[in-house]
Design a protein around this motif. Structure first.
Motif, PDB file in Angstrom:
ATOM      1  N   ALA A  59       3.891  -6.828   3.207  1.00 34.45           N
ATOM      2  CA  ALA A  59       4.872  -6.419   2.194  1.00 34.45           C
ATOM      3  C   ALA A  59       4.358  -6.729   0.786  1.00 34.45           C
ATOM      4  O   ALA A  59       4.545  -5.931  -0.141  1.00 34.45           O
ATOM      5  CB  ALA A  59       6.207  -7.119   2.431  1.00 34.45           C
ATOM      6  N   LEU A  60       3.695  -7.855   0.621  1.00 28.43           N
ATOM      7  CA  LEU A  60       3.125  -8.196  -0.685  1.00 28.43           C
ATOM      8  C   LEU A  60       2.030  -7.197  -1.066  1.00 28.43           C
ATOM      9  O   LEU A  60       1.981  -6.724  -2.204  1.00 28.43           O
ATOM     10  CB  LEU A  60       2.578  -9.625  -0.688  1.00 28.43           C
ATOM     11  N   ARG A  61       1.167  -6.869  -0.126  1.00 33.11           N
ATOM     12  CA  ARG A  61       0.114  -5.872  -0.392  1.00 33.11           C
ATOM     13  C   ARG A  61       0.725  -4.531  -0.759  1.00 33.11           C
ATOM     14  O   ARG A  61       0.226  -3.842  -1.643  1.00 33.11           O
ATOM     15  CB  ARG A  61      -0.784  -5.700   0.841  1.00 33.11           C
ATOM     16  N   ALA A  62       1.821  -4.155  -0.091  1.00 33.47           N
ATOM     17  CA  ALA A  62       2.479  -2.875  -0.395  1.00 33.47           C
ATOM     18  C   ALA A  62       3.027  -2.864  -1.826  1.00 33.47           C
ATOM     19  O   ALA A  62       3.190  -1.802  -2.414  1.00 33.47           O
ATOM     20  CB  ALA A  62       3.601  -2.614   0.612  1.00 33.47           C
ATOM     21  N   ARG A  63       3.286  -4.043  -2.381  1.00 36.38           N
ATOM     22  CA  ARG A  63       3.747  -4.163  -3.771  1.00 36.38           C
ATOM     23  C   ARG A  63       2.574  -4.255  -4.750  1.00 36.38           C
ATOM     24  O   ARG A  63       2.759  -4.575  -5.915  1.00 36.38           O
ATOM     25  CB  ARG A  63       4.589  -5.437  -3.933  1.00 36.38           C
ATOM     26  N   ASP A  64       1.360  -4.063  -4.257  1.00 33.39           N
ATOM     27  CA  ASP A  64       0.142  -4.183  -5.070  1.00 33.39           C
ATOM     28  C   ASP A  64      -0.110  -5.595  -5.567  1.00 33.39           C
ATOM     29  O   ASP A  64      -0.675  -5.803  -6.644  1.00 33.39           O
ATOM     30  CB  ASP A  64       0.145  -3.204  -6.248  1.00 33.39           C
ATOM     31  N   VAL A  65       0.331  -6.582  -4.798  1.00 31.43           N
ATOM     32  CA  VAL A  65       0.040  -7.981  -5.105  1.00 31.43           C
ATOM     33  C   VAL A  65      -1.313  -8.316  -4.478  1.00 31.43           C
ATOM     34  O   VAL A  65      -1.589  -7.924  -3.342  1.00 31.43           O
ATOM     35  CB  VAL A  65       1.141  -8.909  -4.527  1.00 31.43           C
ATOM     36  N   ARG A  66      -2.147  -9.013  -5.219  1.00 31.84           N
ATOM     37  CA  ARG A  66      -3.413  -9.494  -4.678  1.00 31.84           C
ATOM     38  C   ARG A  66      -3.091 -10.727  -3.837  1.00 31.84           C
ATOM     39  O   ARG A  66      -2.540 -11.705  -4.341  1.00 31.84           O
ATOM     40  CB  ARG A  66      -4.359  -9.858  -5.822  1.00 31.84           C
ATOM     41  N   VAL A  67      -3.427 -10.675  -2.552  1.00 36.92           N
ATOM     42  CA  VAL A  67      -3.137 -11.773  -1.634  1.00 36.92           C
ATOM     43  C   VAL A  67      -4.444 -12.464  -1.273  1.00 36.92           C
ATOM     44  O   VAL A  67      -5.378 -11.832  -0.772  1.00 36.92           O
ATOM     45  CB  VAL A  67      -2.423 -11.270  -0.359  1.00 36.92           C
ATOM     46  N   LEU A  68      -4.505 -13.763  -1.549  1.00 35.25           N
ATOM     47  CA  LEU A  68      -5.663 -14.579  -1.194  1.00 35.25           C
ATOM     48  C   LEU A  68      -5.347 -15.363   0.063  1.00 35.25           C
ATOM     49  O   LEU A  68      -4.260 -15.926   0.188  1.00 35.25           O
ATOM     50  CB  LEU A  68      -5.999 -15.555  -2.327  1.00 35.25           C
ATOM     51  N   LEU A  69      -6.313 -15.395   0.979  1.00 30.25           N
ATOM     52  CA  LEU A  69      -6.142 -16.149   2.225  1.00 30.25           C
ATOM     53  C   LEU A  69      -7.240 -17.190   2.351  1.00 30.25           C
ATOM     54  O   LEU A  69      -8.372 -16.968   1.918  1.00 30.25           O
ATOM     55  CB  LEU A  69      -6.200 -15.212   3.427  1.00 30.25           C
ATOM     56  N   PRO A  70      -6.917 -18.330   2.961  1.00 26.88           N
ATOM     57  CA  PRO A  70      -7.903 -19.405   3.060  1.00 26.88           C
ATOM     58  C   PRO A  70      -8.949 -19.175   4.141  1.00 26.88           C
ATOM     59  O   PRO A  70      -8.702 -18.512   5.147  1.00 26.88           O
ATOM     60  CB  PRO A  70      -7.046 -20.624   3.404  1.00 26.88           C
ATOM     61  N   VAL A  71     -10.105 -19.763   3.879  1.00 30.14           N
ATOM     62  CA  VAL A  71     -11.207 -19.838   4.827  1.00 30.14           C
ATOM     63  C   VAL A  71     -11.535 -21.322   4.944  1.00 30.14           C
ATOM     64  O   VAL A  71     -11.886 -21.967   3.952  1.00 30.14           O
ATOM     65  CB  VAL A  71     -12.441 -19.059   4.313  1.00 30.14           C
ATOM     66  N   LEU A  72     -11.369 -21.880   6.131  1.00 31.15           N
ATOM     67  CA  LEU A  72     -11.603 -23.313   6.329  1.00 31.15           C
ATOM     68  C   LEU A  72     -13.095 -23.620   6.289  1.00 31.15           C
ATOM     69  O   LEU A  72     -13.886 -23.017   7.014  1.00 31.15           O
ATOM     70  CB  LEU A  72     -11.000 -23.762   7.666  1.00 31.15           C
ATOM     71  N   LEU A  73     -13.456 -24.574   5.436  1.00 31.74           N
ATOM     72  CA  LEU A  73     -14.844 -25.007   5.309  1.00 31.74           C
ATOM     73  C   LEU A  73     -15.094 -26.208   6.227  1.00 31.74           C
ATOM     74  O   LEU A  73     -14.141 -26.874   6.651  1.00 31.74           O
ATOM     75  CB  LEU A  73     -15.132 -25.379   3.844  1.00 31.74           C
ATOM     76  N   GLY A  81     -10.489 -15.676   0.338  1.00 28.00           N
ATOM     77  CA  GLY A  81     -10.895 -14.277   0.396  1.00 28.00           C
ATOM     78  C   GLY A  81      -9.663 -13.405   0.247  1.00 28.00           C
ATOM     79  O   GLY A  81      -8.538 -13.876   0.455  1.00 28.00           O
ATOM     80  N   ALA A  82      -9.867 -12.163  -0.117  1.00 31.01           N
ATOM     81  CA  ALA A  82      -8.745 -11.243  -0.328  1.00 31.01           C
ATOM     82  C   ALA A  82      -8.286 -10.661   1.008  1.00 31.01           C
ATOM     83  O   ALA A  82      -9.098 -10.352   1.881  1.00 31.01           O
ATOM     84  CB  ALA A  82      -9.147 -10.128  -1.275  1.00 31.01           C
ATOM     85  N   TYR A  83      -6.967 -10.509   1.156  1.00 25.45           N
ATOM     86  CA  TYR A  83      -6.377  -9.879   2.337  1.00 25.45           C
ATOM     87  C   TYR A  83      -6.367  -8.372   2.112  1.00 25.45           C
ATOM     88  O   TYR A  83      -5.809  -7.885   1.130  1.00 25.45           O
ATOM     89  CB  TYR A  83      -4.957 -10.402   2.534  1.00 25.45           C
ATOM     90  N   GLU A  84      -6.994  -7.651   3.020  1.00 26.24           N
ATOM     91  CA  GLU A  84      -7.065  -6.187   2.926  1.00 26.24           C
ATOM     92  C   GLU A  84      -6.363  -5.521   4.104  1.00 26.24           C
ATOM     93  O   GLU A  84      -6.689  -4.406   4.477  1.00 26.24           O
ATOM     94  CB  GLU A  84      -8.537  -5.734   2.871  1.00 26.24           C
ATOM     95  N   GLY A  85      -5.420  -6.219   4.717  1.00 26.43           N
ATOM     96  CA  GLY A  85      -4.717  -5.691   5.881  1.00 26.43           C
ATOM     97  C   GLY A  85      -5.146  -6.425   7.134  1.00 26.43           C
ATOM     98  O   GLY A  85      -6.181  -7.107   7.172  1.00 26.43           O
ATOM     99  N   GLU A  86      -4.337  -6.283   8.169  1.00 31.81           N
ATOM    100  CA  GLU A  86      -4.574  -7.030   9.408  1.00 31.81           C
ATOM    101  C   GLU A  86      -5.962  -6.776   9.990  1.00 31.81           C
ATOM    102  O   GLU A  86      -6.579  -7.663  10.566  1.00 31.81           O
ATOM    103  CB  GLU A  86      -3.487  -6.683  10.434  1.00 31.81           C
ATOM    104  N   LEU A 100      -8.409 -19.847  13.757  1.00 27.82           N
ATOM    105  CA  LEU A 100      -7.672 -19.342  12.604  1.00 27.82           C
ATOM    106  C   LEU A 100      -8.040 -17.894  12.355  1.00 27.82           C
ATOM    107  O   LEU A 100      -9.132 -17.449  12.714  1.00 27.82           O
ATOM    108  CB  LEU A 100      -8.013 -20.176  11.359  1.00 27.82           C
ATOM    109  N   PHE A 101      -7.142 -17.166  11.726  1.00 28.10           N
ATOM    110  CA  PHE A 101      -7.436 -15.808  11.299  1.00 28.10           C
ATOM    111  C   PHE A 101      -7.759 -15.868   9.819  1.00 28.10           C
ATOM    112  O   PHE A 101      -6.937 -16.308   9.007  1.00 28.10           O
ATOM    113  CB  PHE A 101      -6.253 -14.879  11.574  1.00 28.10           C
ATOM    114  N   GLU A 102      -8.988 -15.465   9.482  1.00 26.93           N
ATOM    115  CA  GLU A 102      -9.480 -15.587   8.118  1.00 26.93           C
ATOM    116  C   GLU A 102      -9.955 -14.231   7.616  1.00 26.93           C
ATOM    117  O   GLU A 102     -10.358 -13.372   8.406  1.00 26.93           O
ATOM    118  CB  GLU A 102     -10.637 -16.592   8.071  1.00 26.93           C
ATOM    119  N   PRO A 103      -9.935 -14.034   6.300  1.00 30.04           N
ATOM    120  CA  PRO A 103     -10.423 -12.764   5.752  1.00 30.04           C
ATOM    121  C   PRO A 103     -11.924 -12.631   6.016  1.00 30.04           C
ATOM    122  O   PRO A 103     -12.669 -13.601   5.882  1.00 30.04           O
ATOM    123  CB  PRO A 103     -10.122 -12.874   4.256  1.00 30.04           C
ATOM    124  N   SER A 104     -12.351 -11.446   6.419  1.00 26.18           N
ATOM    125  CA  SER A 104     -13.754 -11.254   6.789  1.00 26.18           C
ATOM    126  C   SER A 104     -14.615 -10.784   5.612  1.00 26.18           C
ATOM    127  O   SER A 104     -15.823 -10.705   5.740  1.00 26.18           O
ATOM    128  CB  SER A 104     -13.858 -10.253   7.946  1.00 26.18           C
TER     129      SER A 104
END
Length: 193
Positions: A59-73, A81-86, A100-104
């Motif tokens: 829903a945030l992406r549909a509003r053109d919000v930039r969504v950042l997701l964590p990548v565990l170090l 990393g940026a979320y570009e959809g599931e 974990l599910f992380e942005p690729s």
């Protein structure tokens, strides 16, 4: 001990419970003025029986919000990393810890979170002061310290089940209160932040 109790309660939830809570949580969160005005939101992908976040992320992406997701170090700090959809998520197994599910896509660096207008935090509970009980790994303590060092003041919001808003959780000197908690039944704001 307290963390185990909250995890045990979550482990009793069914897949339907988690799915329904995730949809309701997204609806409630999208009512937040902070999210309505946000250009960049740091969030996370729920795993297991955590309150579901995918509907909210989409829903945030549909509003053109930039969504950042964590990548565990490896040191438990977080890159972003940026979320570009599931379809842009990769399932990553971190040793014996949970997968974990992380942005690729491209890694933006640990400081990318300082550009966020809102940081959606995972947790196990929150109390009436807005103090959040995390899982105990320290990853988000590092994020909050990084925000403070950078002079960044995003709205801090924790996503939980209704039963996880409690009277009091233990807090340490470095802990920071959240501005609000979103649960499937609504939003509660805290005056301390």
């Amino acid at each position: 001990m307290l963390r185990r109790e909250f995890l045990a309660m979550r482990n009793r939830l069914t897949a339907d419970d988690v799915r329904g809570a995730g949809a309701a949580l997204a609806d409630r969160a999208l009512e937040l003025p902070e999210l309505a005005d946000a250009r960049t939101v740091a969030a996370y992908v729920s795993v297991g029986t955590e309150p579901g976040t995918l509907a909210l992320l989409d829903a945030l992406r549909a509003r053109d919000v930039r969504v950042l997701l964590p990548v565990l170090l490896p040191d438990n700090d977080l890159d972003w990393g940026a979320y570009e959809g599931e379809g842009s998520l990769a399932r990553v197994q971190h040793g014996r810890k949970m997968a974990l599910f992380e942005p690729s896509g491209e890694r933006l660096g640990p400081d990318a979170v300082t550009a966020a207008d809102v940081v959606l935090l995972p947790g196990l509970a929150v109390d009436g002061r807005g103090m959040r009980l995390g899982r105990g790994g320290g990853s988000y303590d590092r994020v909050l310290a990084r925000l403070e060092r950078a002079g960044a003041h995003p709205a801090l919001v924790v996503l939980l089940y209704d039963s996880e808003v409690v009277g009091r959780v233990p807090a340490e000197a470095h802990d920071r209160p959240v501005r609000a908690v979103v649960t499937p039944s609504g939003v509660r704001r805290f005056t301390a932040n």
